[in-house]
Design a protein around this motif. Structure first.
Motif, mmCIF file in Angstrom:
data_model
loop_
_atom_site.group_PDB
_atom_site.id
_atom_site.type_symbol
_atom_site.label_atom_id
_atom_site.label_comp_id
_atom_site.label_asym_id
_atom_site.label_seq_id
_atom_site.Cartn_x
_atom_site.Cartn_y
_atom_site.Cartn_z
ATOM 1 N N HIS A 47 -26.089 39.738 -47.994
ATOM 2 C CA HIS A 47 -27.520 39.453 -48.104
ATOM 3 C C HIS A 47 -27.860 38.096 -47.484
ATOM 4 N N ALA A 48 -26.986 37.102 -47.671
ATOM 5 C CA ALA A 48 -27.244 35.784 -47.091
ATOM 6 C C ALA A 48 -27.207 35.836 -45.575
ATOM 7 N N GLU A 74 -30.495 30.553 -54.563
ATOM 8 C CA GLU A 74 -30.794 31.957 -54.830
ATOM 9 C C GLU A 74 -30.897 32.692 -53.506
ATOM 10 N N ILE A 75 -30.238 33.822 -53.421
ATOM 11 C CA ILE A 75 -30.245 34.619 -52.196
ATOM 12 C C ILE A 75 -31.309 35.696 -52.296
ATOM 13 N N ASP A 76 -32.091 35.819 -51.259
ATOM 14 C CA ASP A 76 -33.177 36.802 -51.224
ATOM 15 C C ASP A 76 -32.602 38.206 -50.995
ATOM 16 N N LEU A 87 -27.847 34.437 -57.768
ATOM 17 C CA LEU A 87 -27.758 32.985 -57.840
ATOM 18 C C LEU A 87 -26.325 32.560 -57.536
ATOM 19 N N THR A 88 -26.138 31.818 -56.484
ATOM 20 C CA THR A 88 -24.801 31.359 -56.126
ATOM 21 C C THR A 88 -24.409 30.173 -56.988
ATOM 22 N N CYS A 131 -21.829 28.619 -43.037
ATOM 23 C CA CYS A 131 -22.257 28.630 -44.435
ATOM 24 C C CYS A 131 -21.152 29.265 -45.277
ATOM 25 N N LEU A 132 -20.791 28.579 -46.363
ATOM 26 C CA LEU A 132 -19.767 29.098 -47.272
ATOM 27 C C LEU A 132 -20.383 29.254 -48.658
ATOM 28 N N ILE A 133 -20.286 30.460 -49.212
ATOM 29 C CA ILE A 133 -20.773 30.735 -50.567
ATOM 30 C C ILE A 133 -19.563 30.793 -51.496
#
Length: 347
Positions: free
Chosen positions: A286-287, A223-225, A240-241, A251-253
């Motif tokens: 956001h991340a 979950e990203i803040d 939620l990723t 980092c890869l989403i």
């Protein structure tokens, strides 16, 4: 227009389920890799036969179930009232109430019911039927169920019975005849796991694949803040990723998509879904606010037959974005190679 869930190599249904549910030791099913299957019911019968054989070697699930019986010797506790009734009929038995450990459990009943159903299916290969019969010989004390009344939602799994999870899903598919063949004999998933259900299976499969083979990238559905603390209003949706891979300062989403078309049309121009783009863009931005390193994003679509898009990347506001298609209509080795190449972007 063809959809992502319309056609899939039959055997890949098994692989997706096996990874998604983490329930089966792949070694138990190695022989399936070299077998060919003409239809889905034949595949499901092969999975079930192999699963029953593996479960037989491990030992079928057993549970304690309450029983009552008139016995000459005491077992468990004596039901006084019923024992007195026996005395009134000049019988010396004791009416005993006890718990008995039995293989006649609900999951085993589902397995036996499904196996018998598949034995009657003309699509199932004769050798597969012989394999099923061998396992059924050992399940003579297991009761049968009404296939229309099985309480699928009541199944509970834990460490000791985890191997049953994928078998219950195989039983569900077989008993409901939800895998359909189109006119060319191909497998259709549209009526098996339509809409959100198929999408969840697809994203869970991808996540569990990375957890098994790329664990050092810490695969997770994170979950990203929002980055605004306790002042965030309640109506803001959670971010939620589907899959996040992280390695050092990279980092890869990944946002997995397994429905609809990949490219839409706007004023005669093919474009990606603005909603999908906005979603991955928001996740990345956001991340990046909380991550001390390079954050990139990817839309990973299940490939459709009419999709020409294979792989595209671009740089936007300091972050790299990718669009990839995962071709499920190929041997599983090809699927694994595609997923491995994606992990290589951060690994």
């Amino acid at each position: 227009m063809s959809r992502a869930e319309d056609t899939v190599v039959i055997k890949n249904i098994y692989y997706m389920m096996a990874y998604a549910f983490k329930a089966i030791d792949i070694a138990d099913f190695k022989r399936l890799e070299v077998e060919s299957f003409g239809n889905v019911l034949d595949l499901l019968a092969a999975i079930l036969a192999a699963g029953l054989d593996a479960q037989r070697r491990r030992g079928f699930e057993r549970e304690y179930q309450p029983r009552e019986e008139d016995l000459m010797r005491m077992r468990g506790r004596i039901d006084i009232a019923d024992t007195m009734r026996l005395r009134m009929r000049q019988r010396q038995d004791l009416h005993c109430v006890f718990d008995e450990r039995t293989e006649d459990t609900y999951k085993n009943q589902v397995l036996k019911t499904t196996a018998l159903y598949l034995l009657r299916a003309p699509e199932v290969d004769a050798q597969r039927k012989r394999d099923l019969k061998r396992s059924l010989v050992l399940m003579q004390d297991v009761s049968l169920l009404d296939p229309q009344r099985i309480a699928w939602g009541s199944m509970r799994y834990h460490r000791n019975n985890r191997s049953y999870q994928i078998l219950m899903n195989v039983c569900y598919l077989a008993l409901h005849e939800l895998l359909l063949r189109d006119e060319r004999g191909e497998v259709r998933l549209a009526d098996v796991l339509s809409g959100d259900s198929l999408h969840r299976l697809y994203e869970k499969f991808i996540l569990e694949y990375y957890r098994k083979h790329w664990s050092w990238l810490h695969p997770a559905a994170r979950e990203i803040d929002h980055g605004i603390g306790d002042s965030a209003p309640d109506f803001l949706p959670r971010m939620l990723t589907d899959v996040t891979l992280a390695n050092g300062d990279k980092c890869l989403i990944i946002d997995a998509k397994c429905y609809g078309t990949i490219l839409g049309t706007h004023y005669d121009k093919e474009i990606l879904s603005p909603a999908n783009l906005n979603q991955i863009f928001s996740y990345v931005m956001h991340a990046a606010n909380a991550y001390d390193g390079e954050v990139s994003g990817m839309l990973l679509y299940a490939k459709t037959e009419d999709a020409e898009l294979e792989s595209e990347s671009w740089l936007e506001l300091g972050h790299t974005y990718h669009v990839r298609t995962l071709d499920l209509n190929q041997d599983f080795a090809g699927i694994a190679a595609q997923l491995d190449a994606i992990a290589g972007l951060v690994g």
